[in-house]
Enzyme design. Sequence first.
Site: not given
Length: 614
Positions: A118, A140
């Site tokens: 990210e 995730e």
Amino acid sequence: MPTSYRHLHLATDSHQVLWVTLEVQGEVSNLLTSDVLDELQHVANVARAQRPRGLILTSGKASGFIAGIDLKRFSEFNTSATALAFSTQGQRVCQLFADLPFPTLALIDGFCVGGGLELALALKYRVASNRPATRLGLPEVKLGIHPGFGGSVRSIATLGIFKAMKLMLSGELISAAQARAIGLVDACVDPEQLRDTALHTLLKAPRYRRPPWYLRILNVFTPARQLIGLKLRHDLAQHTPEAHYPAPYALLQLWETHGGNRNAMFAAEAASVAALVTSPTAQQLVRVFFLQNRLKALGNPANCSAQRVHIVGAGTMGSDIAAWCTQRGLQVSVQDHTADTHDANIATADVIIEAITENRAAKQQLFIALERQAKPDALLLSNTSSIPIEDIASGLREPQRLIGLHFCSPLFNMPLVEIAYDAHAYDHSLLLRVLAFARRLDKLPLPLQSSPGFLVTRLLMPYLLEGIRLQQQGIPAAIIDQAARDFGMQLGPLEFADTIGLDVCQHIGDTLARKSQLDVPLTLYHKVKAGKLGKKSGEGFYRYRNGKILQTERATWNGNLALLQSKLLAPLRQEARECLAQKIVEDADLLDAAMIFGAGFPAFRGSIMHDPQV
């Protein structure tokens, strides 16, 4: 520029490019914590004020770029407010880097996952090394959450909705070459060329990667997002029930609702993660993550120098083991099992794996022959699933050489291998070599004391036989299997039995029954006698065509499904208690790991011992 950073090293080269090296203190890998994010935020602010020609973010760790957030601190997110604060902090830091008014680049060598990717997506360019250890992804969802540092917004802006959602919804890690092919990185080069390529890319500052215009348009119109979301949701539901794993559905929902408004989606992403992170599912999946790491730590692949693997037994399991070993770069030879076992490859093999029929006498005779022909330091391993290792080794000159290496079935889906040893006669150094060999195969090794059925088979058989017994009592097979899948099991007991083979189930059931109170239902004997052996014969509890169940009319049943689930799993739980009492494995955590990674017990449930629904 301050020099008091604890986790960062800064240097400006002759091109006026600022190199920021992340090296988190006290950790093997770079992990994102609040204090690390604070330092990154400070660097971004300083760089904005000083205006270098460019900024390159790299790692000082041999393990890789950034391995995401520090999951050891996951328990600190005990309220949605603390989780929201951390996610918001991560988004703020990423946005500061994204807003820098000069070229920025992530130099990636090794793992770049979760929050690490990210952050890399917030930089304008990404260059990755092509070594096998380089893996990128947003995993995730495997922890019961989804990207929370702006990754959902930036991955879609970089890749387009379909590629980005595939990356996020699957949680799978991809190689640098795959990342280059989908546009996630700008270059994939040899490690020796990495720094030069990164600097060249930064100084050249090519046009930023963007998806095609028609994919960008899809992101703007709400009706288009809803139609795409409907399709993605349908595909997801085929293998990931929303009731069990809410995170991927929450990700779809926030994109469907806010995908056309960048700022709104950032806020919704953070709020969604904050709600998910405190859920029982997320807490259990993080526990499973640590269980997996515990198994990985039991064996170091670097301690395994084996290159030649010889497999005796060319049936389904032997062929699967051979294919798996070959894919891991090992030299593999395979032979059919005959009464007179001679093969030139035996004498040169570093590892010999037996994968013949579950027959005690046949295995004993085979290993007597193998011991005479094998190198003194060759590993002698049996893939038996039910026969105690000490029984097979009873005729050997050095019985301590024989160790069980049971690949859980189906081999390509189940990551666990049971490493079974005779607690009264085994060589500890050999056991360590077998654990290392299992990790060399990229499997999760579970050491356990030899006993009939070891652990996974011993736990599964009462479950399978209870399913057969309930079907024998008149409950439709499809209802029984659906009840198990609704609970979260990967396969229902009857379709699992058909997959293994009903003759194999009968043989294992009979073997275990001699050592325990296990009762084998008559239905199983009748089907085997009639030649209805399951998938391999075309009929068992179901009928098959080309390996797939033939659909029949919808089964109906008016009983209590919750009670049915309880009946199905009660024998499994009782057997688990027996295994712990007998010290087959060290503790309940390892028993849970065996069930999750070797038997398909639902990870979101946590523990077979403690789940109130069992």
